[in-house]
Design a protein around this motif. Structure first.
Motif, PDB file in Angstrom:
ATOM      1  N   LYS A  50       0.847  -1.194   0.000  1.00 53.93           N
ATOM      2  CA  LYS A  50       0.000   0.000   0.000  1.00 53.93           C
ATOM      3  C   LYS A  50       0.879   1.239   0.000  1.00 53.93           C
ATOM      4  CE  LYS A  50      -3.823  -2.222   2.339  1.00 53.93           C
ATOM      5  NZ  LYS A  50      -4.738  -2.200   3.480  1.00 53.93           N
ATOM      6  N   GLY A  52       2.067   4.903   0.889  1.00 49.09           N
ATOM      7  CA  GLY A  52       2.058   5.721   2.097  1.00 49.09           C
ATOM      8  C   GLY A  52       1.732   7.164   1.763  1.00 49.09           C
ATOM      9  N   LYS A  53       2.102   8.055   2.659  1.00 50.45           N
ATOM     10  CA  LYS A  53       1.859   9.481   2.434  1.00 50.45           C
ATOM     11  C   LYS A  53       2.795   9.998   1.355  1.00 50.45           C
ATOM     12  CE  LYS A  53       0.415  10.314   7.165  1.00 50.45           C
ATOM     13  NZ  LYS A  53       0.674  11.034   8.406  1.00 50.45           N
ATOM     14  N   PRO A  54       2.343  11.005   0.583  1.00 47.28           N
ATOM     15  CA  PRO A  54       3.204  11.571  -0.453  1.00 47.28           C
ATOM     16  C   PRO A  54       4.403  12.294   0.160  1.00 47.28           C
ATOM     17  CG  PRO A  54       0.992  12.530  -0.521  1.00 47.28           C
ATOM     18  CD  PRO A  54       1.014  11.545   0.576  1.00 47.28           C
ATOM     19  N   VAL A  55       5.519  12.231  -0.535  1.00 46.36           N
ATOM     20  CA  VAL A  55       6.750  12.855  -0.069  1.00 46.36           C
ATOM     21  C   VAL A  55       7.239  13.792  -1.159  1.00 46.36           C
ATOM     22  CG1 VAL A  55       9.130  12.413   0.651  1.00 46.36           C
ATOM     23  CG2 VAL A  55       7.334  10.813   1.286  1.00 46.36           C
TER      24      VAL A  55
END
Length: 66
Positions: A50, A52-55
């Motif tokens: 999955k 994760g948060k955008p970086v």
């Protein structure tokens, strides 16, 4: 004792073939035995990754000279 395969007699050639076939059968049997002993079996499961948060990645080509 003759050290050349070209001038060896028929019995020497037969011995070489028998030893090579025996060694090949042993190697193949060992490979099959090790392969069947694995815990994975014949079922395959999909592994889901999955996001994760955008970086935000930035780079600067400016060099710092002092």
């Amino acid at each position: 004792m003759n050290h050349s395969i070209y001038s060896a007699d028929r019995m020497t050639h037969l011995k070489i073939v028998v030893v090579a076939l025996t060694a090949g059968i042993l190697v193949a049997g060992f490979g099959i035995a090790v392969h069947n002993a694995s815990d994975e079996g014949y079922t395959q499961t999909a592994r889901v990754m999955k996001a994760g948060k955008p970086v935000a990645i930035t780079s600067s080509s400016n060099s710092l000279v002092r």
